[in-house]
Design a protein around this motif. Structure first.
Motif, short mmCIF file in Angstrom:
data_model
loop_
_atom_site.label_atom_id
_atom_site.label_comp_id
_atom_site.label_asym_id
_atom_site.label_seq_id
_atom_site.Cartn_x
_atom_site.Cartn_y
_atom_site.Cartn_z
N LEU A 10 0.84 -1.18 0.00
CA LEU A 10 0.00 0.00 0.00
C LEU A 10 0.88 1.24 0.00
N ALA A 14 -2.63 5.48 1.78
CA ALA A 14 -3.66 4.45 1.94
C ALA A 14 -3.48 3.71 3.25
N ASP A 15 -2.23 3.41 3.60
CA ASP A 15 -1.96 2.71 4.85
C ASP A 15 -2.39 3.55 6.05
N ARG A 17 -4.73 5.90 6.07
CA ARG A 17 -6.20 5.95 6.09
C ARG A 17 -6.78 4.65 6.63
N LEU A 18 -6.21 3.54 6.18
CA LEU A 18 -6.67 2.23 6.66
C LEU A 18 -6.47 2.10 8.17
N GLU A 19 -5.32 2.54 8.65
CA GLU A 19 -5.04 2.51 10.09
C GLU A 19 -6.04 3.36 10.87
N ALA A 22 -9.41 1.57 10.90
CA ALA A 22 -9.32 0.40 11.79
C ALA A 22 -9.42 0.83 13.25
N LYS A 29 -6.24 -3.86 10.79
CA LYS A 29 -6.13 -3.53 9.37
C LYS A 29 -6.38 -4.79 8.53
N LEU A 32 -10.10 -5.39 8.20
CA LEU A 32 -10.70 -4.45 7.26
C LEU A 32 -10.38 -4.83 5.82
N MET A 33 -9.15 -5.23 5.56
CA MET A 33 -8.78 -5.63 4.20
C MET A 33 -9.60 -6.84 3.75
N PHE A 36 -13.08 -5.55 2.96
CA PHE A 36 -13.10 -4.78 1.72
C PHE A 36 -12.99 -5.71 0.51
#
Length: 82
Positions: A10, A14-15, A17-19, A22, A29, A32-33, A36
């Motif tokens: 990533l 993006a990392d 935002r994902l964090e 989460a 994370k 969530l992945m 998604f």
């Protein structure tokens, strides 16, 4: 269900935002992945969506036993799809 390890790369934004998502949702994370990816596969038609659980409708109240039966039947259908 068994899981297979995969590695993805990533970009930093993006990392981050994902964090943040989460943390907000109290999930990892990785979880969530997985969510998604599952949602993306459903949207592309590559995976059959699970039927939704029954919802309470105020205009048609159910007894406790009727609601239990509706939930049981819905969960049974969901389990058959897996």
């Amino acid at each position: 269900m068994s899981r297979k390890k995969s590695t993805i790369y990533l970009d930093e934004a993006a990392d981050m935002r994902l964090e943040a998502v989460a943390r907000k949702l109290g999930a990892s994370k990785a979880e969530l992945m997985r969510r998604f990816i599952d949602e993306g596969l459903i949207r592309t038609g590559e995976s059959d969506p699970l039927p939704p659980l029954p919802k309470y409708r105020s205009e048609q109240p159910l007894t406790v036993d009727e609601m239990d039966e509706a939930i049981y039947q819905s969960m049974k259908r969901r389990a058959q799809k897996r």
